[in-house]
Design a protein around this motif. Structure first.
Motif, PDB file in Angstrom:
ATOM      1  N   ASN A  13       0.762  -1.174  -0.006  1.00 52.59           N
ATOM      2  CA  ASN A  13       0.005   0.130  -0.276  1.00 52.59           C
ATOM      3  C   ASN A  13       0.908   1.349  -0.031  1.00 52.59           C
ATOM      4  O   ASN A  13       0.345   2.273  -0.721  1.00 52.59           O
ATOM      5  N   TRP A  14       1.920   1.069   0.646  1.00 55.91           N
ATOM      6  CA  TRP A  14       2.989   2.316   0.890  1.00 55.91           C
ATOM      7  C   TRP A  14       3.438   2.571  -0.722  1.00 55.91           C
ATOM      8  O   TRP A  14       3.310   3.919  -1.169  1.00 55.91           O
ATOM      9  N   ILE A  15       3.753   1.521  -1.336  1.00 55.34           N
ATOM     10  CA  ILE A  15       4.289   1.726  -2.605  1.00 55.34           C
ATOM     11  C   ILE A  15       3.400   2.305  -3.792  1.00 55.34           C
ATOM     12  O   ILE A  15       3.472   3.135  -4.647  1.00 55.34           O
ATOM     13  N   THR A  21       0.739   9.149  -6.003  1.00 55.24           N
ATOM     14  CA  THR A  21       1.043  10.470  -5.778  1.00 55.24           C
ATOM     15  C   THR A  21       2.084  11.250  -6.579  1.00 55.24           C
ATOM     16  O   THR A  21       2.677  12.089  -6.474  1.00 55.24           O
ATOM     17  N   ARG A  22       2.512  10.209  -7.684  1.00 56.22           N
ATOM     18  CA  ARG A  22       3.717  10.521  -8.594  1.00 56.22           C
ATOM     19  C   ARG A  22       5.055  10.888  -7.916  1.00 56.22           C
ATOM     20  O   ARG A  22       6.038  11.395  -8.341  1.00 56.22           O
ATOM     21  N   GLU A  23       5.177  10.370  -6.478  1.00 58.15           N
ATOM     22  CA  GLU A  23       6.372  10.564  -5.749  1.00 58.15           C
ATOM     23  C   GLU A  23       7.579   9.608  -6.346  1.00 58.15           C
ATOM     24  O   GLU A  23       8.494   9.827  -6.228  1.00 58.15           O
ATOM     25  N   LEU A  24       6.929   8.428  -6.951  1.00 57.02           N
ATOM     26  CA  LEU A  24       7.664   7.511  -7.564  1.00 57.02           C
ATOM     27  C   LEU A  24       6.966   7.532  -8.964  1.00 57.02           C
ATOM     28  O   LEU A  24       5.723   7.254  -9.403  1.00 57.02           O
ATOM     29  N   ARG A  25       7.751   7.857 -10.071  1.00 57.17           N
ATOM     30  CA  ARG A  25       7.466   7.951 -11.426  1.00 57.17           C
ATOM     31  C   ARG A  25       7.553   6.822 -12.224  1.00 57.17           C
ATOM     32  O   ARG A  25       8.435   5.810 -12.021  1.00 57.17           O
ATOM     33  N   TYR A  69      11.836  -1.538 -11.132  1.00 56.85           N
ATOM     34  CA  TYR A  69      11.671  -0.071 -11.596  1.00 56.85           C
ATOM     35  C   TYR A  69       9.956  -0.117 -11.585  1.00 56.85           C
ATOM     36  O   TYR A  69       9.006  -1.086 -11.594  1.00 56.85           O
ATOM     37  N   VAL A  70       9.559   1.326 -11.488  1.00 56.75           N
ATOM     38  CA  VAL A  70       8.172   1.278 -11.418  1.00 56.75           C
ATOM     39  C   VAL A  70       7.758   1.489 -12.691  1.00 56.75           C
ATOM     40  O   VAL A  70       8.309   1.743 -13.811  1.00 56.75           O
ATOM     41  N   GLY A  71       6.413   0.568 -12.983  1.00 60.82           N
ATOM     42  CA  GLY A  71       5.858   0.886 -14.301  1.00 60.82           C
ATOM     43  C   GLY A  71       6.474  -0.810 -14.858  1.00 60.82           C
ATOM     44  O   GLY A  71       7.071  -1.468 -14.408  1.00 60.82           O
TER      45      GLY A  71
END
Length: 363
Positions: A13-15, A21-25, A69-71
């Motif tokens: 949930n944190w991630i 919130t786009r803190e991780l793009r 990686y994100v995405g």
């Protein structure tokens, strides 16, 4: 079991919140498993389970040898440019033209354009080239020969950015140990060990070594030299080792006294490559040394230089065009299969010529 599930859900949930919130793009590298373990006081197994859940949902993707990686590549595939950048140290010399020819011909045959640049083994030139590649952002892959690869490199951030953008990255001849990227090269440790073993088989025990200090291949070949001596029960004598840099390699005569001092009482010498061996033979002839009568010489590359020398130099051949083709083939596969392990090491057999003599009654 419930407690473990609650813990991993907290991390999931944190991630998810950071992504929302786009803190991780998209494309940004996630914290490592060790870092997340410390941050949330979780076991690595629990962290790995949480990452697995996120990956199943397509929110993150694990890239072998690089990180998480994100995405997802499936949902964020780069547009194919049909263009590959090739960065080499030099344009001239006895190795580079043929190796680059093998790379370019193979890529061209697969429909790719190549843009070639040369660093002249200077990190500032490498930086400018990498800046240009990232600014244009029009390549599917980058093939690189590392610059002064034995030294700390100030340009690693650019390579990390290349990886972050999911551009395929592959090194040839030598890479940077700080980066997790595949390398296509000679098996420098083993070919050096093979060369020194040949000297040992001919009865030589006092064997000097000349190595490059600013290239990673120099350290690897030194490791092979050491391995051969230790297996034979011979200690490594630092007084018989000469470390040179790129400038010294071009003109051994400028460090004549250092060279001759290292060869004192030796019957043979292993040279970093044919250029060093060729320069050494010129120096020895001028100083009145007989080769192989007084000093036997072995080298690596098996180039035209080794045949122009008198006597012809016993040397391990460098598979120039074949290495270039293999580099290009592995790059093409990396573009299609990002998780492909693109590493490959060549181990050609020694070419025995006239620069080594038998001693000590060896039959």
């Amino acid at each position: 079991m419930r407690q473990r599930e609650a813990k991993y859900i907290t991390l999931v949930n944190w991630i998810k919140e950071k992504i929302a919130t786009r803190e991780l793009r998209p494309g940004e590298k996630l914290y490592s498993e060790n870092e997340l373990s410390r941050m949330f006081n979780l076991s690595r197994q629990t962290v790995r389970h949480a990452i697995g859940v996120l990956e199943e949902e397509g929110l993150v993707e694990r890239v072998r040898g690089s990180g998480t990686y994100v995405g997802s590549r499936k949902g964020n595939i780069r547009k194919r440019m049909m263009n590959i950048a090739v960065i080499s140290t030099y344009v001239d010399g006895y190795i580079f033209p043929t190796t680059l020819q093998g790379i370019v011909q193979t890529l061209s045959g697969a429909g790719y354009m190549t843009q070639i640049a040369f660093t002249n083994n200077r990190v500032d030139s490498e930086r400018r080239i990498l800046e240009g590649i990232l600014e244009k952002d029009n390549v599917d892959g980058v093939i690189v020969e590392a610059t002064k690869s034995a030294l700390p490199n100030p340009n690693l951030e650019y390579y990390l950015e290349i990886q972050r953008r999911q551009i395929a990255l592959l090194f040839f001849n030598c890479g940077y140990p700080e980066l997790k990227a595949p390398v296509v090269a000679l098996d420098d440790v083993k070919v050096a060990e093979d060369a020194v073993n040949y000297l040992l088989s001919q009865g030589h025990r006092k064997i000097a070594g000349i190595f490059k200090a600013d290239d990673g291949q120099g350290k690897l070949r030194y490791a092979g030299y050491v391995e051969a001596l230790l297996k034979e029960g011979i200690g490594v004598d630092d007084r018989k080792i000469l470390w040179i840099d790129t400038e010294d390699q071009k003109a051994l005569r400028n460090i004549k006294n250092s060279v001759l001092r290292r060869l004192t009482d030796c019957t043979a010498v292993f040279c970093y490559n044919d250029e060093v061996a060729f320069g050494l033979l010129e120096l020895l002839h001028k100083e009145g040394f007989r080769v192989p009568g007084q000093l036997s010489v072995v080298s690596i590359d098996g180039s035209e230089l080794s045949m122009l020398a008198e006597p012809h130099i016993t040397s391990v051949p460098y598979p120039m065009e074949e290495l270039g083709r293999k580099t290009a083939e592995n790059m093409l596969r990396l573009i299609e299969e990002p998780d492909f392990d693109g590493r490959y090491l060549f181990r050609p057999e020694l070419l025995v010529r006239d620069s080594v003599r038998k001693i000590g009654g060896i039959s």
